[in-house]
Design a protein around this motif. Structure first.
Motif, PDB file in Angstrom:
ATOM      1  N   VAL A 235       0.845  -1.197   0.000  1.00 10.35           N
ATOM      2  CA  VAL A 235       0.000   0.000   0.000  1.00 10.35           C
ATOM      3  C   VAL A 235       0.882   1.250   0.000  1.00 10.35           C
ATOM      4  O   VAL A 235       0.648   2.208  -0.746  1.00 10.35           O
ATOM      5  CB  VAL A 235      -0.948  -0.011   1.230  1.00 10.35           C
ATOM      6  N   ALA A 238       2.448   1.723  -3.391  1.00  5.08           N
ATOM      7  CA  ALA A 238       1.475   2.151  -4.407  1.00  5.08           C
ATOM      8  C   ALA A 238       1.083   3.608  -4.237  1.00  5.08           C
ATOM      9  O   ALA A 238       0.668   4.266  -5.191  1.00  5.08           O
ATOM     10  CB  ALA A 238       0.224   1.261  -4.342  1.00  5.08           C
ATOM     11  N   LYS A 239       1.213   4.135  -3.024  1.00  7.84           N
ATOM     12  CA  LYS A 239       0.914   5.554  -2.811  1.00  7.84           C
ATOM     13  C   LYS A 239       2.054   6.443  -3.316  1.00  7.84           C
ATOM     14  O   LYS A 239       1.832   7.580  -3.716  1.00  7.84           O
ATOM     15  CB  LYS A 239       0.699   5.834  -1.318  1.00  7.84           C
ATOM     16  N   ARG A 246       0.579   9.801 -12.209  1.00  5.42           N
ATOM     17  CA  ARG A 246      -0.264   9.648 -11.005  1.00  5.42           C
ATOM     18  C   ARG A 246       0.228   8.464 -10.182  1.00  5.42           C
ATOM     19  O   ARG A 246       0.864   7.551 -10.725  1.00  5.42           O
ATOM     20  CB  ARG A 246      -1.744   9.495 -11.380  1.00  5.42           C
ATOM     21  N   GLY A 249      -1.305   3.685  -7.031  1.00  5.48           N
ATOM     22  CA  GLY A 249      -2.374   3.316  -6.104  1.00  5.48           C
ATOM     23  C   GLY A 249      -3.706   3.954  -6.441  1.00  5.48           C
ATOM     24  O   GLY A 249      -4.730   3.598  -5.866  1.00  5.48           O
ATOM     25  N   SER A 250      -3.738   4.918  -7.387  1.00  5.55           N
ATOM     26  CA  SER A 250      -5.017   5.495  -7.796  1.00  5.55           C
ATOM     27  C   SER A 250      -5.638   4.705  -8.943  1.00  5.55           C
ATOM     28  O   SER A 250      -6.780   4.950  -9.310  1.00  5.55           O
ATOM     29  CB  SER A 250      -4.847   6.963  -8.194  1.00  5.55           C
ATOM     30  N   PHE A 251      -4.895   3.763  -9.513  1.00  2.45           N
ATOM     31  CA  PHE A 251      -5.471   2.894 -10.542  1.00  2.45           C
ATOM     32  C   PHE A 251      -6.249   1.769  -9.863  1.00  2.45           C
ATOM     33  O   PHE A 251      -5.737   1.105  -8.954  1.00  2.45           O
ATOM     34  CB  PHE A 251      -4.367   2.269 -11.416  1.00  2.45           C
ATOM     35  N   GLN A 252      -7.456   1.532 -10.355  1.00  3.09           N
ATOM     36  CA  GLN A 252      -8.266   0.478  -9.721  1.00  3.09           C
ATOM     37  C   GLN A 252      -7.611  -0.893  -9.857  1.00  3.09           C
ATOM     38  O   GLN A 252      -7.749  -1.730  -8.965  1.00  3.09           O
ATOM     39  CB  GLN A 252      -9.668   0.460 -10.318  1.00  3.09           C
ATOM     40  N   VAL A 254      -4.667  -1.638  -9.443  1.00  4.69           N
ATOM     41  CA  VAL A 254      -3.734  -1.807  -8.330  1.00  4.69           C
ATOM     42  C   VAL A 254      -4.458  -1.745  -6.990  1.00  4.69           C
ATOM     43  O   VAL A 254      -4.239  -2.574  -6.102  1.00  4.69           O
ATOM     44  CB  VAL A 254      -2.617  -0.733  -8.400  1.00  4.69           C
ATOM     45  N   LYS A 255      -5.358  -0.768  -6.850  1.00  5.86           N
ATOM     46  CA  LYS A 255      -6.004  -0.630  -5.527  1.00  5.86           C
ATOM     47  C   LYS A 255      -6.921  -1.803  -5.238  1.00  5.86           C
ATOM     48  O   LYS A 255      -7.086  -2.195  -4.086  1.00  5.86           O
ATOM     49  CB  LYS A 255      -6.711   0.722  -5.396  1.00  5.86           C
ATOM     50  N   HIS A 256      -7.482  -2.402  -6.278  1.00  9.32           N
ATOM     51  CA  HIS A 256      -8.329  -3.570  -6.018  1.00  9.32           C
ATOM     52  C   HIS A 256      -7.510  -4.777  -5.560  1.00  9.32           C
ATOM     53  O   HIS A 256      -7.980  -5.585  -4.758  1.00  9.32           O
ATOM     54  CB  HIS A 256      -9.172  -3.909  -7.260  1.00  9.32           C
ATOM     55  N   CYS A 258      -4.992  -4.483  -3.633  1.00  9.56           N
ATOM     56  CA  CYS A 258      -4.758  -4.197  -2.212  1.00  9.56           C
ATOM     57  C   CYS A 258      -6.028  -4.445  -1.400  1.00  9.56           C
ATOM     58  O   CYS A 258      -5.972  -4.977  -0.286  1.00  9.56           O
ATOM     59  CB  CYS A 258      -4.280  -2.753  -2.041  1.00  9.56           C
ATOM     60  N   ALA A 259      -7.182  -4.070  -1.971  1.00 12.13           N
ATOM     61  CA  ALA A 259      -8.453  -4.291  -1.269  1.00 12.13           C
ATOM     62  C   ALA A 259      -8.695  -5.782  -1.065  1.00 12.13           C
ATOM     63  O   ALA A 259      -9.162  -6.205  -0.005  1.00 12.13           O
ATOM     64  CB  ALA A 259      -9.600  -3.659  -2.051  1.00 12.13           C
ATOM     65  N   GLU A 260      -8.388  -6.582  -2.091  1.00 15.94           N
ATOM     66  CA  GLU A 260      -8.595  -8.031  -1.967  1.00 15.94           C
ATOM     67  C   GLU A 260      -7.699  -8.610  -0.873  1.00 15.94           C
ATOM     68  O   GLU A 260      -8.111  -9.469  -0.097  1.00 15.94           O
ATOM     69  CB  GLU A 260      -8.299  -8.721  -3.308  1.00 15.94           C
TER      70      GLU A 260
END
Lengths: 353, 397
Positions: A235, A238-239, A246, A249-252, A254-256, A258-260
């Motif tokens: 995380v 990615a930030k 950009r 971590g603002s790309f879904q 990548v962030k998805h 992390c969410a998973e």
């Protein structure tokens, strides 16, 4: 009703984490991985009472509970700390106390951190190839593979009947050789016995089971800590890391990922807590819960080890970031004391399924 | 760590168990929201405090103080006995809590009693063809004309609209305000002229959803909850709660126990399926996940009871993990049955009344509905992990 850590347990967690932040940073782990020793870390932890955690007060211990051991294991996993914690502080004391034998002196030495006891149970869980031991008239012959740790003063060895024996490494018939594995944060060894003096600790399978159950719970907790650390690193990376102007971590995409990871890991924390609690308080549920916790953390840990490495892109694959130490630690925790498929089968059999 | 609820709750649990043992024959089967048996059962449950427990007596509820543990014991015992736990539906689960929190005295008196007694069935007008995940971009308009609102537009996924008496509906009443501040929350009778309902058959074969069209639908000005432009806050006051309760772990536990029974009974070439090592392992893997979700719920419960305790992301992940888990669990039952797993409708070889296929598809619906899994992942990563939001595109002019 209160399902969570007590103030004392949070304090224990803070103390161990603070010690490890200072004394087991990645550079220190690398030094061990390159062939160094872990004695200074263990000595420091002994000053905090960690080897004494589960040993009764009558034998110089602190007399805490399996959940407290889970808390420490999680801290160690998070810091991928090289220590003999699993064998010396968790599995050996549990077996020695459960055996009901007179092991006061041994327990006092373990509690003081001056005696390290390793574990060679692999052949009693699932015997591979030609390994295995036999004991006749108090003398042991044969081979144990992937025993931990590598610097122990003595080992608890289990045979195929799940009888547990104590052997000492200064016995002239015992040969110990390093077995290299991918996980360089803890060393494993092969033990060869030729007519080695073997003291029977227990011929009661429930003693063996008690030691395995808490060992599996502690491995799950170690994976919990290691996986949480990998997720946190992913995380954070990615930030910071920018591509296409950009943070990635603002790309879904990548962030998805992390969410998973977070979604799968969050229930694992409750599962480890419950498993620790059950070992002390809920004997009917303890064994099945320990099996499921070991297997479930192995699966979630593997997913997070892979996914958090991917979030780091090419850097995740390098030695530079050092993420691979966590990846391999989680991989080793998965195989030790029963791989997930075997452990799940045990869970089924324990339920009469 | 203390998992006991205390002796006073043992008595309470014993009361629930004995109620269920004495009254099980009166419970309605299936999901009939309108039948007399369902209404009588609902009244009996309210009288005994087993549903609508904390709704004040003056509005037709049981009037108990909130007690999370008692609510949990009721849910556990009804679920494990597999007995209907009372009327559901969006009126009871969503509108009533909203009215209790934000409604006027008149609205509470007019709507809550008939709703919880099953006399007044509601549907929810939120999603639109152009406003799904981005719900706040909804365009159904409401214009004030004297003392009446005039509503025009279209809603979609309006469950039970074809049988509902009333609708609670989000509309754009302030077209010039920012999108979250231009919405109002209106209530109106589904028999009002200008409403057309067209059923949408879903993949399970049921027409529970509808498309609902509004053409110059007129309703009194006072049928609004909260102030003009506050509809988004009114709706959000309880949305998060809905997500948490979509796939509770105790139901997953009941289902996995049913699956274990199924695998013991069904045979292939005379050998029970439970003996097949591949199926056994898949079963145990899912049992481990169900276990983890049960303990996750214990942590949520504990955080509610002990205000100092931090539940981490435990609440945020339940919709995503719970619905995916149920879909997988129902799917395993279908797999183990081979061709038998395809049985549906009036097939004489149905197992568990055909619930495995039905729930398998139904939970795919829940993975999508109530905030898709992808929206859940946005919420977890942005609010839970503090990751940056997706940059917004400027509207093309």
């Amino acid at each position: 009703m209160q399902f969570g850590l007590s103030e004392e347990q949070i304090l224990l967690q803070d103390n161990v984490n603070r010690f490890l932040d200072d004394n087991s940073p990645l550079d220190r782990v690398r030094a061990y991985a390159d062939g160094g020793a872990d004695a200074d870390i263990w000595t420091g932890l002994a000053e905090l009472g960690i080897p004494a955690l589960l040993i009764p007060e009558a034998h110089g211990g602190i007399g805490l509970q399996p959940l407290d051991a889970a808390i420490v294991a999680e801290c160690l996993g998070s810091h991928i700390a090289p220590t003999p914690f699993l064998g010396s502080a968790v599995m050996a004391p549990t077996a020695l106390v459960a055996s009901g034998g007179d092991h006061g002196e041994l327990l006092a030495d373990i509690a003081a951190g001056t005696m390290r006891i390793g574990i060679a149970f692999g052949e009693a869980i699932k015997r591979r190839n030609d390994a295995g031991v036999s004991v006749k008239d108090g003398r042991m012959s044969g081979t144990s593979m992937y025993a931990f740790d590598a610097e122990a003063d003595a080992y608890l060895v289990a045979d195929e009947h799940q009888h547990i024996y104590l052997v000492r490494t200064d016995d002239p018939g015992l040969t110990r050789s390093d077995l290299a594995t991918v996980d360089k944060t803890r060393r494993t060894v092969e033990l060869n016995y030729e007519n080695v003096a073997a003291e029977l600790v227990s011929a009661d399978p429930t003693v063996f089971e008690a030691s395995i159950d808490i060992g599996r719970m502690a491995l799950a907790a170690d994976t919990l800590g290691a996986a949480q650390n990998m997720l946190d690193q992913a995380v954070e990376y990615a930030k910071q890391r920018e591509q296409f102007n950009r943070p990635i971590g603002s790309f879904q995409a990548v962030k998805h990922m992390c969410a998973e990871m977070a979604a799968q890991l969050e229930p694992c924390r409750s599962m480890v807590w419950f498993a620790g609690h059950a070992l002390a308080e809920l004997p009917d549920e303890a064994r099945v819960t320990a099996c499921h916790t070991k297997a479930h953390l192995a699966e979630v840990g593997q997913f997070i080890a892979k996914t958090s490495t991917e979030v780091h892109g090419g850097m995740g694959f390098t030695d530079l970031v050092g993420l691979h130490y966590w990846f391999k630690r989680i991989g080793a925790n998965r195989q030790w004391l029963g791989a997930p498929e075997f452990v799940r089968e045990e869970a089924a059999v324990l339920q009469g399924i | 760590m203390d998992l006991s609820f205390g002796p006073e709750y043992d008595d309470f649990r014993a009361d629930v168990v004995s109620f269920l043992a004495n009254n099980a024959d009166k419970a309605p089967k299936g999901n009939d929201l309108r039948g007399e048996a369902a209404k009588d059962w609902q009244k009996l449950l309210i009288e005994n405090g087993y549903t609508c427990r904390t709704i004040p007596k003056e509005y037709g509820g049981y009037g108990a103080q909130p007690d999370i543990i008692k609510s949990r014991i009721i849910a556990e015992e009804f679920s494990s006995a597999r007995i209907n736990a009372g009327l559901g539906g969006q009126g009871i689960s969503m509108l009533v809590p909203t009215l209790l929190e934000m409604g006027t005295q008149e609205q509470k008196e007019q709507f809550i009693r008939p709703t919880i007694h099953g006399e007044m069935l509601w549907c929810q007008g939120y999603s639109e063809p152009g406003a799904g995940s981005d719900l706040a971009s909804l365009t159904t308009s409401a214009v004030l004309d004297g003392d009446e609102w005039v509503v025009n537009g279209q809603k979609i996924w309006t469950s039970t609209a074809h049988i509902a008496d009333w609708i609670f509906c989000l509309v754009r009443s302030e077209p010039d305000a920012p999108k979250h501040k231009g919405i109002s929350f209106l209530l109106f009778d589904m028999k009002t002229p200008g409403i057309e309902v067209r059923p949408l058959v879903d993949m399970t074969g049921v027409a529970n959803f509808n498309e609902t069209f509004f053409t110059d639908v007129r309703l009194p000005k006072h049928q609004i909850v909260g102030e003009r432009g506050e509809g988004w806050q009114v709706a959000n006051a309880i949305l998060g709660h809905e997500r948490e309760t979509l796939a509770p772990a105790n139901t997953a536990q009941t289902r996995i126990n049913a699956l274990i029974e199924l695998m013991k009974q069904e045979t292939v070439n005379g050998d029970p399926l439970i003996n097949n090592p591949v199926y056994r392992d898949r079963l145990m893997k899912l049992q481990g996940k169900v276990m983890a979700m049960r303990f996750n719920e214990l942590r949520i419960l504990s955080a509610r009871l002990n205000p100092g305790q931090d539940p981490g992301m435990a609440r945020m992940i339940t919709k995503l993990e719970g619905t995916e888990l149920r879909h997988d669990l129902e799917g395993l039952a279908i797999d183990v049955m081979g061709e038998m797993g395809l049985a549906y409708d009036d097939n004489p070889h149905l197992r568990n009344s055909g619930s495995w296929q039905r729930e398998y598809m139904y939970f795919l619906g829940l993975i999508i509905g109530g905030g898709t899994s992808q929206i859940q992942k946005n919420i977890i990563s942005e609010r839970g992990l503090g990751m940056p939001r997706e940059p917004k595109f400027e509207k093309a002019s």
